[in-house]
Design a protein around this motif. Sequence first.
Motif, mmCIF file in Angstrom:
data_model
loop_
_atom_site.group_PDB
_atom_site.id
_atom_site.type_symbol
_atom_site.label_atom_id
_atom_site.label_comp_id
_atom_site.label_asym_id
_atom_site.label_seq_id
_atom_site.Cartn_x
_atom_site.Cartn_y
_atom_site.Cartn_z
ATOM 1 N N GLY A 196 73.608 -21.602 -65.789
ATOM 2 C CA GLY A 196 73.270 -21.018 -64.487
ATOM 3 C C GLY A 196 72.430 -21.944 -63.636
ATOM 4 N N ILE A 197 72.617 -23.252 -63.789
ATOM 5 C CA ILE A 197 71.797 -24.238 -63.077
ATOM 6 C C ILE A 197 71.999 -24.132 -61.564
ATOM 7 N N ARG A 198 73.254 -24.098 -61.147
ATOM 8 C CA ARG A 198 73.562 -24.015 -59.729
ATOM 9 C C ARG A 198 73.762 -22.551 -59.328
ATOM 10 N N LEU B 96 70.283 -6.255 -50.023
ATOM 11 C CA LEU B 96 70.152 -7.192 -51.144
ATOM 12 C C LEU B 96 70.872 -6.712 -52.394
ATOM 13 N N GLU B 97 70.749 -5.424 -52.707
ATOM 14 C CA GLU B 97 71.304 -4.918 -53.961
ATOM 15 C C GLU B 97 72.823 -4.918 -53.988
ATOM 16 N N LYS B 98 73.471 -5.104 -52.834
ATOM 17 C CA LYS B 98 74.931 -5.157 -52.786
ATOM 18 C C LYS B 98 75.484 -6.535 -53.145
ATOM 19 N N VAL B 99 74.610 -7.548 -53.131
ATOM 20 C CA VAL B 99 75.028 -8.914 -53.429
ATOM 21 C C VAL B 99 74.766 -9.196 -54.904
ATOM 22 N N LYS B 100 75.791 -9.645 -55.613
ATOM 23 C CA LYS B 100 75.691 -9.877 -57.049
ATOM 24 C C LYS B 100 75.558 -11.369 -57.355
ATOM 25 N N GLU B 101 74.891 -11.660 -58.445
ATOM 26 C CA GLU B 101 74.807 -13.032 -58.936
ATOM 27 C C GLU B 101 75.897 -13.247 -59.970
ATOM 28 N N LEU B 102 76.638 -14.347 -59.845
ATOM 29 C CA LEU B 102 77.690 -14.644 -60.814
ATOM 30 C C LEU B 102 77.060 -15.014 -62.152
ATOM 31 N N THR B 103 77.528 -14.388 -63.212
ATOM 32 C CA THR B 103 76.979 -14.612 -64.549
ATOM 33 C C THR B 103 77.243 -16.050 -65.002
ATOM 34 N N PRO B 104 76.233 -16.751 -65.546
ATOM 35 C CA PRO B 104 76.459 -18.111 -66.055
ATOM 36 C C PRO B 104 77.597 -18.145 -67.079
ATOM 37 N N GLY B 105 78.395 -19.213 -67.010
ATOM 38 C CA GLY B 105 79.523 -19.360 -67.923
ATOM 39 C C GLY B 105 80.724 -18.517 -67.554
ATOM 40 N N HIS B 106 80.632 -17.771 -66.468
ATOM 41 C CA HIS B 106 81.712 -16.884 -66.048
ATOM 42 C C HIS B 106 82.369 -17.400 -64.771
ATOM 43 N N ALA B 107 83.594 -16.943 -64.571
ATOM 44 C CA ALA B 107 84.305 -17.222 -63.327
ATOM 45 C C ALA B 107 84.629 -15.911 -62.635
#
Length: 633
Positions: free
Chosen positions: A256-258, A286-297
């Motif tokens: 999750g570096i980038r 803010l709560e509607k925006v998700k962070e992409l899980t590290p190692g996932h596409a």
Amino acid sequence: MSDAIKHECGIAMVRLLKPLDYYIKKYGTALYGVNKMYLLMEKQHNRGQDGAGVANIKFDVAPGTRYISRNRAVGSGAIKEIFGKINSKFEDLHKKNSDKLKDAAWLKKNVAYTGELFLGHLRYGTYGGNSIENCHPFLRQNNWMTRNLVVAGNFNLTNVDELFDQLVELGQHPKEKADTVTVMEKIGHFLDEENERLFQQFKKEGHGNEEISHLIAKHIDVPRILKAASKKWDGGYAMAGLFGHGDAFVLRDPSGIRPTYYYSDEEVVVVTSERPVIQTAFNVPLEKVKELTPGHALVIKKDGTFGEHEILTPLKKTPCSFERIYFSRGSDADIYRERQKLGSQLTPAVLRSVDYDLKNTVFSYIPNTAEVAFGGLIEGLHHYNNTVKRHKILQMGSKVSDPELSEILSVHPRIEKIAIKDAKLRTFITQDAQRDDMVAHVYDTTYGVVKAGEDNLVVLDDSIVRGTTLKQSILKILDRLGPKKIVIVSSAPQIRYPDCYGIDMAKLGDFIAFQAAVQLLKDNFKENLLDELYEKAKAQVGLPKEEMVNVVKEIYEPFTAEQISAKISELLRPEGVNAEVEIIYQTIEGLHNACPDNQGDWYFTGNYPTAGGNKVVNKSFINYMEGKNVRAY
């Protein structure tokens, strides 16, 4: 950051989930996707000012119709230039036949950038040239729609040599040894394999070639391609890609570096490098925006279905802490609070430095990105000051008098805008002979607010990397004001180790903290340690990167952070400066306390999240010892 440091890139992806006619009827324009892309890129302009690019893919067009469009430009005005070209097509149409602007079918057939899938990129040229050929997105073209590939990313891989050799072993002949080309060809190779696999499968089932093309587009396994392509990648990345038939993906590195964020509703799926730009462009909380899980596409299929897929096993999450300190937009809710805390935590050290003398101390900051951390520092100073006032008033008891009370209440942190960058002067700094003299005038200063010979002057900076601007310009300018002491405060800890994940800090010898540690070794007659570690680093060159150990850590071990800070203060104090100079740094503990969810601190600790980091830092040290002024990867 007063030192000029180029850093990571930015990405933006928009997938329109409705037909073009839907946006024309609801929003009154066929430019809904174009306008959103412009906003997302302009709001991320901080992530890249050397170049930009935009690509668009149209779905379900007839053979012979162009369905992939791309525009790229270089320079700080690249975004404006690109969207100027895109919009010019619509402006011409408005003048000649404005009715066509409402005809979705005609637009899609005849005008570029009316497709459903957009990919944008902003670039900082940390390595290589700044020509248009270096600008993303990159295209890998083919007459088979499902073999076309568009790629753009915010990334750097540490093991390009290894990956290049693997491509050669596969029988390829890459045109250059660069991570962008390597990534493109890696994904492209396995995209070709997937096409061939499905072609053979459907051929055996008796389908004709034209039908097979449609079946491949429907059944292509994007996670399968990404798993095979990224298996050996070592680095930090947010990799975005479009396939010609309409599938799309964004892949994030396992640590999750980038940074990577996404948002979806019934009309769009959008991905960016920064969270607040989605909030602004689409007016969502803010709560509607998700962070992409590290190692996932995040995989978006052509049929509009989408979701996260695990591609690589997630590692310990270590997002880049420099994002929080400086690089990302400070308008992000969490980053704003973290920067405030970074500043407030420096209050005790700053007060000790000026002997708790608020009455005779002026506080300021440089550059503008340090403003939020400065606000945190001032908040801490106000808290201290109010505590002191309360104690003094309580001590007076019933004997309180108006003059004494007025004197107590008059003391407050003196906040001034001391240094202002004169950006126009940058363009004149080209000739080495007069460069130092010109650099000394890049900043202008505010006169008349510092009492000469009486006041301390405290200036907060985001971070101090090389210290060049401090020594050549800022300290000299501040000294003209006549302070008895200048205190430079860094909201980041000492930068001791090179980055290898996309930020322009790859040369160990550039860092003032490293220079200070080396000088301390010499001062203490321990410089033979450098030769010992040089041999130790060279002995590891042939080892697999997973077995390498960061030898540079041993250079810092004999000294405390305070000793190194004191030596930095000594090295950066220009000749002829009259004021005492002290440089104060954030502590590692303070960084972790302020940014608990972003523990990617390799710049400060040497604890790299990938094995390639140790390989790079050792190579950087070898280059330093051999006098090679080149980057280590």
